[in-house]
Enzyme design. Structure first.
Site, PDB file in Angstrom:
ATOM      1  N   LEU A 225     -22.371  20.588 -19.715  1.00  0.00           N
ATOM      2  CA  LEU A 225     -21.418  19.649 -19.126  1.00  0.00           C
ATOM      3  C   LEU A 225     -20.474  18.996 -20.138  1.00  0.00           C
ATOM      4  CD1 LEU A 225     -20.500  18.075 -16.574  1.00  0.00           C
ATOM      5  CD2 LEU A 225     -22.164  16.318 -17.228  1.00  0.00           C
TER       6      LEU A 225
ATOM      7  N   LYS B 145     -39.816  28.975 -24.697  1.00  0.00           N
ATOM      8  CA  LYS B 145     -40.223  27.663 -25.241  1.00  0.00           C
ATOM      9  C   LYS B 145     -41.678  27.361 -24.848  1.00  0.00           C
ATOM     10  CE  LYS B 145     -36.376  26.195 -27.228  1.00  0.00           C
ATOM     11  NZ  LYS B 145     -36.256  26.451 -28.659  1.00  0.00           N
TER      12      LYS B 145
ATOM     13  N   ASP C 173     -31.637  36.684 -41.039  1.00  0.00           N
ATOM     14  CA  ASP C 173     -32.158  36.677 -39.679  1.00  0.00           C
ATOM     15  C   ASP C 173     -33.676  36.545 -39.751  1.00  0.00           C
ATOM     16  OD1 ASP C 173     -33.055  37.598 -37.032  1.00  0.00           O
ATOM     17  OD2 ASP C 173     -30.958  38.206 -36.786  1.00  0.00           O
TER      18      ASP C 173
ATOM     19  N   LEU D  75     -26.258  33.121 -38.456  1.00  0.00           N
ATOM     20  CA  LEU D  75     -24.887  32.834 -37.996  1.00  0.00           C
ATOM     21  C   LEU D  75     -24.565  33.568 -36.697  1.00  0.00           C
ATOM     22  CD1 LEU D  75     -22.928  32.821 -41.418  1.00  0.00           C
ATOM     23  CD2 LEU D  75     -24.013  30.894 -40.233  1.00  0.00           C
TER      24      LEU D  75
ATOM     25  N   GLY E 108     -26.368  25.516 -37.065  1.00  0.00           N
ATOM     26  CA  GLY E 108     -26.060  25.257 -35.654  1.00  0.00           C
ATOM     27  C   GLY E 108     -25.835  23.775 -35.365  1.00  0.00           C
TER      28      GLY E 108
ATOM     29  N   PHE F  34     -34.216  16.231 -24.698  1.00  0.00           N
ATOM     30  CA  PHE F  34     -33.575  16.199 -23.381  1.00  0.00           C
ATOM     31  C   PHE F  34     -32.164  16.779 -23.546  1.00  0.00           C
ATOM     32  CE2 PHE F  34     -36.710  14.839 -20.289  1.00  0.00           C
ATOM     33  CZ  PHE F  34     -37.796  14.844 -21.144  1.00  0.00           C
TER      34      PHE F  34
ATOM     35  N   ASP G 113     -30.061  30.912 -41.698  1.00  0.00           N
ATOM     36  CA  ASP G 113     -29.391  31.089 -40.400  1.00  0.00           C
ATOM     37  C   ASP G 113     -28.720  32.460 -40.404  1.00  0.00           C
ATOM     38  OD1 ASP G 113     -27.463  30.807 -38.151  1.00  0.00           O
ATOM     39  OD2 ASP G 113     -28.074  28.699 -38.201  1.00  0.00           O
TER      40      ASP G 113
ATOM     41  N   THR H 133     -36.783  21.622 -20.841  1.00  0.00           N
ATOM     42  CA  THR H 133     -36.870  22.747 -19.912  1.00  0.00           C
ATOM     43  C   THR H 133     -38.327  23.135 -19.647  1.00  0.00           C
ATOM     44  OG1 THR H 133     -35.813  24.870 -19.402  1.00  0.00           O
ATOM     45  CG2 THR H 133     -36.716  24.653 -21.594  1.00  0.00           C
TER      46      THR H 133
ATOM     47  N   SER I  44     -38.026  21.785 -25.679  1.00  0.00           N
ATOM     48  CA  SER I  44     -36.970  21.357 -24.761  1.00  0.00           C
ATOM     49  C   SER I  44     -37.587  20.765 -23.502  1.00  0.00           C
ATOM     50  CB  SER I  44     -36.137  22.578 -24.391  1.00  0.00           C
ATOM     51  OG  SER I  44     -35.319  22.322 -23.281  1.00  0.00           O
TER      52      SER I  44
ATOM     53  N   TYR J 150     -35.357  31.923 -21.284  1.00  0.00           N
ATOM     54  CA  TYR J 150     -35.177  30.914 -22.328  1.00  0.00           C
ATOM     55  C   TYR J 150     -36.300  29.883 -22.246  1.00  0.00           C
ATOM     56  CZ  TYR J 150     -33.521  26.734 -24.686  1.00  0.00           C
ATOM     57  OH  TYR J 150     -33.452  25.619 -25.485  1.00  0.00           O
TER      58      TYR J 150
HETATM   59  P1  NAD Z   1     -27.238  26.397 -31.899  1.00  0.00           P
HETATM   60  O1  NAD Z   1     -27.026  27.729 -31.265  1.00  0.00           O
HETATM   61  O2  NAD Z   1     -26.051  25.588 -32.244  1.00  0.00           O
HETATM   62  O3  NAD Z   1     -28.131  26.555 -33.216  1.00  0.00           O
HETATM   63  C1  NAD Z   1     -29.126  27.547 -33.342  1.00  0.00           C
HETATM   64  C2  NAD Z   1     -28.897  28.270 -34.660  1.00  0.00           C
HETATM   65  O4  NAD Z   1     -29.890  29.288 -34.810  1.00  0.00           O
HETATM   66  C3  NAD Z   1     -27.528  28.970 -34.724  1.00  0.00           C
HETATM   67  O5  NAD Z   1     -26.879  28.568 -35.912  1.00  0.00           O
HETATM   68  C4  NAD Z   1     -27.879  30.452 -34.759  1.00  0.00           C
HETATM   69  O6  NAD Z   1     -26.945  31.198 -35.510  1.00  0.00           O
HETATM   70  C5  NAD Z   1     -29.271  30.444 -35.358  1.00  0.00           C
HETATM   71  N1  NAD Z   1     -30.117  31.590 -35.000  1.00  0.00           N
HETATM   72  C6  NAD Z   1     -30.391  32.073 -33.762  1.00  0.00           C
HETATM   73  N2  NAD Z   1     -31.227  33.114 -33.843  1.00  0.00           N
HETATM   74  C7  NAD Z   1     -31.514  33.291 -35.158  1.00  0.00           C
HETATM   75  C8  NAD Z   1     -32.341  34.203 -35.882  1.00  0.00           C
HETATM   76  N3  NAD Z   1     -33.030  35.174 -35.266  1.00  0.00           N
HETATM   77  N4  NAD Z   1     -32.402  34.084 -37.225  1.00  0.00           N
HETATM   78  C9  NAD Z   1     -31.713  33.118 -37.875  1.00  0.00           C
HETATM   79  N5  NAD Z   1     -30.896  32.241 -37.236  1.00  0.00           N
HETATM   80  C10 NAD Z   1     -30.815  32.331 -35.899  1.00  0.00           C
HETATM   81  O7  NAD Z   1     -28.224  25.584 -30.933  1.00  0.00           O
HETATM   82  P2  NAD Z   1     -28.669  24.042 -30.977  1.00  0.00           P
HETATM   83  O8  NAD Z   1     -28.107  23.385 -29.782  1.00  0.00           O
HETATM   84  O9  NAD Z   1     -28.455  23.470 -32.313  1.00  0.00           O
HETATM   85  O10 NAD Z   1     -30.233  24.220 -30.695  1.00  0.00           O
HETATM   86  C11 NAD Z   1     -31.192  24.214 -31.738  1.00  0.00           C
HETATM   87  C12 NAD Z   1     -32.574  24.377 -31.124  1.00  0.00           C
HETATM   88  O11 NAD Z   1     -32.812  23.327 -30.198  1.00  0.00           O
HETATM   89  C13 NAD Z   1     -32.761  25.680 -30.350  1.00  0.00           C
HETATM   90  O12 NAD Z   1     -34.066  26.166 -30.582  1.00  0.00           O
HETATM   91  C14 NAD Z   1     -32.602  25.245 -28.912  1.00  0.00           C
HETATM   92  O13 NAD Z   1     -33.306  26.091 -28.030  1.00  0.00           O
HETATM   93  C15 NAD Z   1     -33.203  23.848 -28.944  1.00  0.00           C
HETATM   94  N6  NAD Z   1     -32.727  22.983 -27.864  1.00  0.00           N
HETATM   95  C16 NAD Z   1     -31.373  22.833 -27.685  1.00  0.00           C
HETATM   96  C17 NAD Z   1     -30.919  22.050 -26.624  1.00  0.00           C
HETATM   97  C18 NAD Z   1     -29.435  21.905 -26.372  1.00  0.00           C
HETATM   98  O14 NAD Z   1     -29.058  21.632 -25.235  1.00  0.00           O
HETATM   99  N7  NAD Z   1     -28.578  22.056 -27.375  1.00  0.00           N
HETATM  100  C19 NAD Z   1     -31.836  21.424 -25.771  1.00  0.00           C
HETATM  101  C20 NAD Z   1     -33.192  21.567 -26.002  1.00  0.00           C
HETATM  102  C21 NAD Z   1     -33.628  22.363 -27.061  1.00  0.00           C
HETATM  103  N1  UFG Z   2     -22.787  20.625 -14.722  1.00  0.00           N
HETATM  104  C1  UFG Z   2     -21.641  20.679 -13.932  1.00  0.00           C
HETATM  105  N2  UFG Z   2     -20.587  21.456 -14.339  1.00  0.00           N
HETATM  106  C2  UFG Z   2     -20.625  22.180 -15.491  1.00  0.00           C
HETATM  107  C3  UFG Z   2     -21.790  22.129 -16.294  1.00  0.00           C
HETATM  108  C4  UFG Z   2     -22.856  21.336 -15.875  1.00  0.00           C
HETATM  109  O1  UFG Z   2     -21.581  20.040 -12.891  1.00  0.00           O
HETATM  110  O2  UFG Z   2     -19.649  22.885 -15.792  1.00  0.00           O
HETATM  111  C5  UFG Z   2     -23.898  19.751 -14.313  1.00  0.00           C
HETATM  112  C6  UFG Z   2     -25.200  20.506 -14.064  1.00  0.00           C
HETATM  113  O3  UFG Z   2     -25.251  20.956 -12.719  1.00  0.00           O
HETATM  114  C7  UFG Z   2     -26.240  19.432 -14.390  1.00  0.00           C
HETATM  115  C8  UFG Z   2     -25.578  18.614 -15.500  1.00  0.00           C
HETATM  116  O4  UFG Z   2     -24.179  18.882 -15.389  1.00  0.00           O
HETATM  117  O5  UFG Z   2     -26.448  18.591 -13.286  1.00  0.00           O
HETATM  118  C9  UFG Z   2     -26.037  18.987 -16.896  1.00  0.00           C
HETATM  119  O6  UFG Z   2     -25.891  20.389 -17.097  1.00  0.00           O
HETATM  120  P1  UFG Z   2     -25.999  21.065 -18.537  1.00  0.00           P
HETATM  121  O7  UFG Z   2     -25.715  22.527 -18.370  1.00  0.00           O
HETATM  122  O8  UFG Z   2     -25.183  20.311 -19.514  1.00  0.00           O
HETATM  123  O9  UFG Z   2     -27.519  20.824 -18.953  1.00  0.00           O
HETATM  124  P2  UFG Z   2     -28.882  21.261 -18.254  1.00  0.00           P
HETATM  125  O10 UFG Z   2     -29.654  20.023 -17.963  1.00  0.00           O
HETATM  126  O11 UFG Z   2     -28.663  22.206 -17.136  1.00  0.00           O
HETATM  127  O12 UFG Z   2     -29.600  22.089 -19.419  1.00  0.00           O
HETATM  128  C10 UFG Z   2     -29.604  21.679 -20.780  1.00  0.00           C
HETATM  129  C11 UFG Z   2     -29.701  22.917 -21.661  1.00  0.00           C
HETATM  130  C12 UFG Z   2     -31.023  23.581 -21.463  1.00  0.00           C
HETATM  131  C13 UFG Z   2     -32.131  22.595 -21.731  1.00  0.00           C
HETATM  132  C14 UFG Z   2     -31.965  21.379 -20.857  1.00  0.00           C
HETATM  133  C15 UFG Z   2     -33.009  20.331 -21.183  1.00  0.00           C
HETATM  134  O13 UFG Z   2     -28.656  23.834 -21.346  1.00  0.00           O
HETATM  135  O14 UFG Z   2     -31.171  24.639 -22.368  1.00  0.00           O
HETATM  136  O15 UFG Z   2     -30.671  20.812 -21.038  1.00  0.00           O
HETATM  137  O16 UFG Z   2     -33.022  20.093 -22.546  1.00  0.00           O
HETATM  138  F1  UFG Z   2     -33.314  23.166 -21.486  1.00  0.00           F
END
Ligand code: NAD
Ligand code: UFG
Length: 338
Positions: free
Chosen positions: A199, A152, A58, A33, A10, A177, A31, A126, A124, A148
């Site tokens: 965003l 967490k 998985d 996938l 991912g 963040f 993964d 979150t 996160s 979600y």
């Molecule tokens: P991503 O979806 O790109 O990566 C997650 C990976 O996990 C994917 O490759 C998916 O195929 C794999 N996966 C999901 N369920 C699975 C399962 N049951 N078994 C094996 N593989 C599985 O997401 P990411 O942005 O790289 O996020 C990674 C982690 O960080 C996640 O736990 C996510 O919640 C956390 N996180 C992400 C963000 C963000 O905004 N990207 C913010 C805060 C926390």
């Molecule tokens: N936004 C827009 N237009 C869009 C998408 C987002 O205006 O099309 C705004 C949102 O209202 C927010 C900002 O852009 O003010 C950021 O939004 P994101 O969706 O990019 O991110 P969030 O902060 O809502 O959430 C993300 C992840 C969550 C995670 C959180 C904190 O999606 O899973 O960051 O890590 F929990």
């Protein structure tokens, strides 16, 4: 040192794998996938010039996962695997809780069976919900407003309970963040399926001409320009945060929790302008109503990670936008063949 990376195909996982390989770790990726492609693993090997071991398994498949642990002794696990779309988690809570909580429980059980005591967990921002004050420190109360986020919060609690029962475990809870950006090579990056929820990937697809305009969700928040403020962090800085967390675990710290953010908040309009500058293009946008569940502002106090991990985010929003744009233009269809 041999590291098992769940979710390593991912977005954040693939960037972390590059850093792990360059630092000399042996890397095994598990993964399913479900939200990624194996091509990312191929490119991780290409960028790092090193081989990594990939298993399409998985986490819910306990015997498949056990077979990976059986094959080679694992020193530490970095657990990224999970589903992450907030809106989808509201529509499909059972699917989310099963994948993210049950999947993690299977992993923790298999780790216990094979005596693996070191874990880095992807949490996160979150988990802070709508914070009462800013910047956010690690001792703020935890809450959530969707499945979600609750998963967490619950997984963090499960890990604290496991640690209390067995204080010889070493666990780092990393609260990210808003991860953005891509590897500077432009070979790996975020490859959202369908229309992006977040965003920066959305802006990137507007800039490249795949989407007509950005909808800005509200300009009536109590922020300097009325649009939402977030702590965007470059994915390469996050990857280096995982290196520091692994080094910390090697000192037997017990359970530790860190915010990984820059400490600076940027508004939606500031991000639009920064991206327009990086891409040399105008980003058409329209102000629409607020998105349900969104908060006004969220940014970290990252000083605990600075103090205890000697880690600090070094890349600003110009690098975040430039690297996202490079990835987007070099790979307009992500990892998919055109
Ligand atoms: P991503 O979806 O790109 O990566 C997650 C990976 O996990 C994917 O490759 C998916 O195929 C794999 N996966 C999901 N369920 C699975 C399962 N049951 N078994 C094996 N593989 C599985 O997401 P990411 O942005 O790289 O996020 C990674 C982690 O960080 C996640 O736990 C996510 O919640 C956390 N996180 C992400 C963000 C963000 O905004 N990207 C913010 C805060 C926390
Ligand atoms: N936004 C827009 N237009 C869009 C998408 C987002 O205006 O099309 C705004 C949102 O209202 C927010 C900002 O852009 O003010 C950021 O939004 P994101 O969706 O990019 O991110 P969030 O902060 O809502 O959430 C993300 C992840 C969550 C995670 C959180 C904190 O999606 O899973 O960051 O890590 F929990």
């Amino acid at each position: 040192m041999r590291i098992l990376v769940t979710g390593g195909a991912g977005y954040i996982g693939s960037h972390t794998c590059v850093e792990l390989l360059l630092a000399g770790y042996e890397v095994i990726v598990v993964d399913s996938l479900i939200n990624s492609r194996e091509e990312s693993i191929r490119r991780v090997a290409e960028i790092s010039g090193r081989k990594l071991n990939f298993h399409k398994v998985d986490l819910l498949d306990k015997s498949g996962l056990s077979a990976v642990f059986q094959e080679k002794k694992i020193d530490a696990v970095i657990h990224f695997a999970g589903l992450k779309a907030v809106g989808e988690s509201v529509a499909m809570p059972l699917h989310y809780y099963t994948n993210n909580i049950t999947g993690s429980l299977v992993l923790f059980k298999v780790m216990a069976d094979y005596g693996v005591r070191n874990l880095v967990f992807s949490s996160s921002a979150t988990v802070y919900g709508d914070p009462a004050a800013l910047p956010i420190t690690e001792d703020f109360p935890l809450k959530a407003s969707n499945p979600y986020g609750w998963a967490k919060v619950m997984l963090e609690q499960i890990l604290r309970d496991l640690y209390h029962a067995d204080p010889t475990l070493n666990i780092a809870l990393l609260r990210y963040f808003n991860p953005v950006g891509a590897h500077p090579s432009g070979r790996i990056g975020e490859d959202p399926r369908g229309i992006p929820n977040n965003l920066v990937p959305y802006i990137a697809q507007v800039a490249v001409g795949k989407l007509p305009e950005l909808q800005i969700f509200g300009n009536d928040y109590t922020t300097p320009d009325g649009t939402g403020v977030r702590d965007y962090i470059h994915v390469m800085d996050l990857a280096s945060g995982h290196m520091r967390a692994l080094e910390k675990l090697a000192t037997n710290p017990g359970l530790v929790t860190y915010n990984l953010g820059t400490g600076k908040g940027y508004s939606v309009l500031e991000m639009v302008n920064a991206f327009a500058k990086a891409a040399g293009k105008n980003i058409p946008y329209r102000i629409v109503g607020r998105r349900p569940g969104d908060i006004a502002s969220c940014y970290a106090d990252p000083s605990k990670a600075e103090r205890e991990l000697s880690w600090e985010a070094t890349r600003g929003i110009d690098a975040m936008c430039r690297d996202t744009w490079r990835w987007q233009t070099k790979n307009p269809n992500g990892y998919e063949e055109p």
